[in-house]
Design an enzyme around this catalytic site. Structure first.
Site, mmCIF file in Angstrom:
data_model
loop_
_atom_site.group_PDB
_atom_site.id
_atom_site.type_symbol
_atom_site.label_atom_id
_atom_site.label_comp_id
_atom_site.label_asym_id
_atom_site.label_seq_id
_atom_site.Cartn_x
_atom_site.Cartn_y
_atom_site.Cartn_z
ATOM 1 N N HIS A 258 19.048 9.322 -18.281
ATOM 2 C CA HIS A 258 18.066 10.412 -18.356
ATOM 3 C C HIS A 258 17.732 10.706 -19.820
ATOM 4 O O HIS A 258 18.611 10.970 -20.632
ATOM 5 C CB HIS A 258 18.630 11.668 -17.706
ATOM 6 C CG HIS A 258 17.834 12.894 -18.018
ATOM 7 N ND1 HIS A 258 16.655 13.180 -17.376
ATOM 8 C CD2 HIS A 258 18.030 13.880 -18.922
ATOM 9 C CE1 HIS A 258 16.165 14.301 -17.860
ATOM 10 N NE2 HIS A 258 16.970 14.749 -18.801
ATOM 11 N N ASP A 260 15.266 13.145 -22.093
ATOM 12 C CA ASP A 260 14.296 14.227 -22.184
ATOM 13 C C ASP A 260 13.087 13.761 -22.994
ATOM 14 O O ASP A 260 13.235 13.318 -24.134
ATOM 15 C CB ASP A 260 14.918 15.451 -22.858
ATOM 16 C CG ASP A 260 15.920 16.153 -21.961
ATOM 17 O OD1 ASP A 260 15.486 16.802 -21.002
ATOM 18 O OD2 ASP A 260 17.136 16.052 -22.217
ATOM 19 N N ASP A 370 16.832 17.306 -13.995
ATOM 20 C CA ASP A 370 17.106 18.191 -15.129
ATOM 21 C C ASP A 370 16.128 19.358 -15.228
ATOM 22 O O ASP A 370 15.581 19.636 -16.285
ATOM 23 C CB ASP A 370 17.073 17.361 -16.423
ATOM 24 C CG ASP A 370 17.628 18.124 -17.613
ATOM 25 O OD1 ASP A 370 18.466 19.014 -17.417
ATOM 26 O OD2 ASP A 370 17.221 17.829 -18.752
#
Length: 467
Positions: A258, A260, A370
């Protein structure tokens, strides 16, 4: 190390196993000390302070000057390129040879103009394979290292989420070539699992069996005598061959990284984080054909296609093989509560259009690990976008109300339903430890209705993917 009978003192036996593979204790005599049997410092190292985040072609036109170990580079967000020229000793022929690089930053290795692997000091991702089996006819190598003057989580001042320290500098600590003993590496992995099970299952039969096996393993393995490695391997393999019942909870481990799209760094650093992580992932897929990696966010694919075309070509190849798995169906992993319905629809429209055009697929799951909230109209929008499943994670962070399910049907305002799953490990960046695996199985709240769950492993926001 002295041999003794286990369970005279359980903690002593457990510490004995832990220190046998420790990176901090007894590192001159334990098993980990034999991971790199031979080492040689790199003597030909030159450096170019780039004017910004430039392309490989631009970097090749730079003026390179001598650099040395102990030298500091900065400031924050700066880019420094290094030319590393290596001559492998002739007596290393036939062995696995690696480059070890530690600049206390994130970095990207380039070979023949291609981005091939990310490096991350904060996750101990220090080494790059020059040759899995060194040949006599090629003892010289030239690689370039693109050093980003930031850590895994940016460059916060005094804390990770503090304001960026604009003048942080990073010290180049190590540039070596080494031989890598894959037999030792396999033994270390075995002992990590034995130790983890012994530690995390203190009152179970299986935990005690693991501690006995770990102690016998240490007794059998003389790190100065490779002939003893076979006996240690036999001990661990005998233990691991003892299977649990088929009715036990099944964990499906899937690689993930993951990243961002925007957080503690500029957009341009996100682009390089993707290249560092996904190049490592491609390297693993070339070694392990069963390895699968789930990857969302069409925007990040688009950046790689534009800036790292050779890497994108490899990604397309492994998408076709079913190993590199596009997921999510949206342009980015957006906020799940604040956007309008129109904004949500456009996320799915542009995301699904990209995946269909580039890979010939439409995602069947919405991937949003998230974000802290989920709008009630999302099931309807998902179904209209061809999506029937939903994966998220962040509700496990709730401080007051513990969400009661991990696998369930989520029904929206118009009665549209999608199958939702919250991986019960409460983490989308797991490392595959025994503790995480046990927690995943024990924490699962829908036993009886389901006997399987997702386990997402790999480093996120940099750190360079799974390992």
């Amino acid at each position: 190390m002295e041999k003794h009978v286990p369970f005279k003192h359980r903690r002593t036996t457990l510490e004995r196993a832990e220190k046998f593979i420790s990176t901090h204790h007894f590192t001159d005599i334990n098993l980990r000390s034999r991971l790199y049997p031979a080492r040689k410092a790199v003597t030909s190292l030159t450096h170019y302070a780039a004017p910004g985040r430039i392309s490989y072609e631009e970097a090749m036109k730079g003026k390179y000057t001598p650099a040395k170990i102990g030298q500091s580079f900065g400031p924050t967000w700066a880019t420094h390129w290094f030319k590393v020229e290596v001559e492998v000793p002739a007596d290393w022929v036939g062995q696995e040879v690696r480059l070890v690089w530690n600049s206390n930053t994130e970095a990207l290795v380039w070979v023949d103009g291609k981005p091939v692997q990310g490096l991350s000091s904060e996750k101990d991702r220090y080494d790059f394979v020059l040759s899995s089996k060194q040949e006599k006819g090629q003892l010289r190598y030239t690689v370039y290292v693109e050093m980003a003057c930031n850590g895994l989580f940016g460059a916060g001042q005094n804390s990770m989420i503090g304001p960026t320290d604009p003048d942080k500098h990073f010290t180049l600590q190590q540039v070596d070539i080494v031989t890598f003993d894959r037999d030792v590496y396999g033994l270390i992995l075995d002992m990590e699992i034995l130790y983890g099970m012994a530690k995390e299952l203190p009152d179970s039969d299986r935990g005690y069996q693991a501690l006995y096996a770990a102690n016998d393993f240490v007794n059998a393995c003389d790190v100065q005598d490779k002939k003893t490695y076979k006996r240690a391997k036999e001990i661990s393999e005998k233990f691991f061959s003892q299977r649990n019942g088929d009715t036990q909870h099944t964990i499906h481990a899937v690689g993930h990284s993951h990243i961002d799209t925007a957080w503690l760094w500029p957009y341009d650093e996100t682009k390089r984080k993707c290249a560092r992580s996904w190049s490592c992932t491609i390297g693993l897929m070339e070694q392990y054909p069963d390895f699968k990696f789930a990857c969302s966010q069409a925007q990040q694919y688009a950046w790689i296609k534009e800036l790292y075309p050779s890497l994108y070509k490899d990604i397309c190849k492994f998408v076709a093989k079913g190993q590199f798995i596009p997921v999510g169906g949206t342009w980015i992993e957006m906020d799940g509560y604040v956007p309008s319905g129109e904004a949500f629809v456009r996320q799915f429209l542009y995301g699904q259009r990209f995946f269909q055009k580039e890979f010939g697929i439409k995602c069947s799951e919405f991937w949003l690990p998230d974000t802290f909230g989920y709008a009630a109209q999302l099931p309807q929008i998902m179904r209209e976008s061809g999506i029937t499943r939903f994966v998220t994670q962040k509700m496990s962070w709730n401080l007051v109300n513990k969400f009661p399910h991990h696998s369930f049907w989520w029904q929206g305002l118009d009665d549209s339903r999608v199958l939702a799953h919250f991986p019960p490990g409460d983490n989308y960046c797991m490392e595959g430890t025994v503790k995480e695996v046990l927690y995943t199985a024990n924490n699962f709240r829908d036993k009886g209705r389901s006997s399987s769950s997702l386990f997402l492993f790999g480093y996120g926001d940099g750190g360079n993917g799974p390992e």
